[in-house]
Design a protein around this motif. Structure first.
Motif, mmCIF file in Angstrom:
data_model
loop_
_atom_site.group_PDB
_atom_site.id
_atom_site.type_symbol
_atom_site.label_atom_id
_atom_site.label_comp_id
_atom_site.label_asym_id
_atom_site.label_seq_id
_atom_site.Cartn_x
_atom_site.Cartn_y
_atom_site.Cartn_z
ATOM 1 N N ILE A 42 -58.507 16.898 -16.472
ATOM 2 C CA ILE A 42 -58.067 16.573 -15.214
ATOM 3 C C ILE A 42 -56.788 15.964 -15.393
ATOM 4 O O ILE A 42 -55.748 16.046 -14.629
ATOM 5 N N GLY A 43 -56.654 15.044 -16.312
ATOM 6 C CA GLY A 43 -55.284 14.381 -16.576
ATOM 7 C C GLY A 43 -54.225 15.258 -17.140
ATOM 8 O O GLY A 43 -53.015 15.199 -16.634
ATOM 9 N N GLU A 44 -54.643 16.394 -17.923
ATOM 10 C CA GLU A 44 -53.620 17.213 -18.288
ATOM 11 C C GLU A 44 -53.256 18.248 -17.222
ATOM 12 O O GLU A 44 -51.916 18.303 -17.061
ATOM 13 N N LEU A 45 -54.036 18.522 -16.243
ATOM 14 C CA LEU A 45 -53.896 19.230 -15.018
ATOM 15 C C LEU A 45 -52.656 18.643 -14.124
ATOM 16 O O LEU A 45 -51.960 18.999 -13.411
ATOM 17 N N GLU A 46 -53.168 17.316 -13.944
ATOM 18 C CA GLU A 46 -52.381 16.699 -13.126
ATOM 19 C C GLU A 46 -50.968 16.215 -13.488
ATOM 20 O O GLU A 46 -49.864 16.153 -12.844
ATOM 21 N N GLU A 51 -45.164 18.336 -13.091
ATOM 22 C CA GLU A 51 -44.165 18.909 -13.761
ATOM 23 C C GLU A 51 -43.695 20.072 -12.705
ATOM 24 O O GLU A 51 -42.617 20.337 -12.643
ATOM 25 N N HIS A 52 -44.653 20.599 -12.177
ATOM 26 C CA HIS A 52 -44.376 21.805 -11.158
ATOM 27 C C HIS A 52 -43.847 21.244 -10.201
ATOM 28 O O HIS A 52 -42.438 21.659 -9.603
ATOM 29 N N GLY A 53 -44.043 19.915 -9.483
ATOM 30 C CA GLY A 53 -43.318 19.339 -8.481
ATOM 31 C C GLY A 53 -41.942 18.917 -8.665
ATOM 32 O O GLY A 53 -40.949 19.206 -8.044
ATOM 33 N N THR A 54 -41.664 18.346 -10.006
ATOM 34 C CA THR A 54 -40.178 18.303 -10.384
ATOM 35 C C THR A 54 -39.384 19.403 -10.506
ATOM 36 O O THR A 54 -38.331 19.397 -9.833
ATOM 37 N N VAL A 55 -39.887 20.601 -11.087
ATOM 38 C CA VAL A 55 -39.452 21.745 -11.046
ATOM 39 C C VAL A 55 -38.781 22.145 -9.621
ATOM 40 O O VAL A 55 -37.929 22.716 -9.336
ATOM 41 N N GLU A 89 -44.622 27.266 -6.369
ATOM 42 C CA GLU A 89 -45.404 26.914 -5.548
ATOM 43 C C GLU A 89 -46.972 27.232 -5.329
ATOM 44 O O GLU A 89 -47.780 26.392 -5.160
ATOM 45 N N ASN A 90 -47.199 28.178 -5.747
ATOM 46 C CA ASN A 90 -48.529 28.932 -5.545
ATOM 47 C C ASN A 90 -49.103 28.537 -6.821
ATOM 48 O O ASN A 90 -50.477 27.955 -6.566
ATOM 49 N N ASN A 91 -48.656 28.491 -7.929
ATOM 50 C CA ASN A 91 -49.318 28.037 -9.176
ATOM 51 C C ASN A 91 -49.739 26.375 -8.947
ATOM 52 O O ASN A 91 -50.718 25.904 -9.464
ATOM 53 N N LYS A 92 -48.690 25.590 -8.374
ATOM 54 C CA LYS A 92 -49.055 24.151 -8.051
ATOM 55 C C LYS A 92 -50.322 23.899 -7.180
ATOM 56 O O LYS A 92 -51.125 23.340 -7.415
ATOM 57 N N LEU A 98 -57.876 23.535 -8.607
ATOM 58 C CA LEU A 98 -58.678 23.285 -9.828
ATOM 59 C C LEU A 98 -58.966 21.685 -9.831
ATOM 60 O O LEU A 98 -60.110 21.465 -10.479
ATOM 61 N N ILE A 99 -58.151 20.949 -9.859
ATOM 62 C CA ILE A 99 -58.116 19.600 -10.022
ATOM 63 C C ILE A 99 -59.229 19.089 -9.308
ATOM 64 O O ILE A 99 -60.152 18.243 -9.546
#
Length: 152
Positions: A42-46, A51-55, A89-92, A98-99
């Motif tokens: 969960i920590g890894e995925l968060e 990172e996705h949000g930043t990009v 955005e889809n991946n995020k 999943l989280i």
């Protein structure tokens, strides 16, 4: 590492479920390891979501035809912002979903672990039951730092 004690005398004594003392401890440790693994994932995925949000925020201010690079399966590929942004955005969203599933799984594993501890009367050294509110309030009132008084 915490050592685990199950109630009763050691040895090869069988418990209610037909497991001996060592098997109970091994199963309990395995369950705790699975629980910790879920927390780690969960920590890894968060972090990935952040990172996705930043990009995504960085790419929103860029013109859609500008080229950018994206790592896909260890291969760096060149795309345009208009191609990459929807995929990110889809991946995020998928990672966030999943989280949420992992958090549900974590809750279920926590309940399973708690039930196993109660069933086999397991007490973990170094792990304390939650202190009562009264004990916490008393500790808050009495704890502090002693500083020598200045005599001048």
């Amino acid at each position: 590492f915490y050592s685990v004690m199950a109630a009763g005398s050691g040895g090869k004594k069988k418990s209610k479920g037909g497991l001996d003392h060592e098997q109970i401890i091994m199963q309990f440790n395995q369950m705790r390891q699975e629980y910790r693994g879920i927390i780690g994932k969960i920590g890894e995925l968060e972090m990935e979501v952040n990172e996705h949000g930043t990009v995504i925020e960085a790419l929103k201010g860029v013109e859609p035809e500008r080229r950018c690079f994206r790592m896909i399966g260890g291969v760096l590929v060149e795309r345009t912002v208009k191609d990459v942004l929807p995929a990110l955005e889809n991946n995020k969203q998928q990672i966030s979903g999943l989280i949420n599933k992992l958090k549900d799984s974590l809750t279920a594993k926590e309940q399973e672990l708690k039930a196993f501890k109660e069933k086999h009367n397991i007490h973990v050294k170094g792990e304390k039951d939650a202190p009562s509110e009264e004990a916490v309030q008393t500790a808050d009132k009495t704890s502090g730092v002693l500083v020598p008084q200045d005599s001048s």
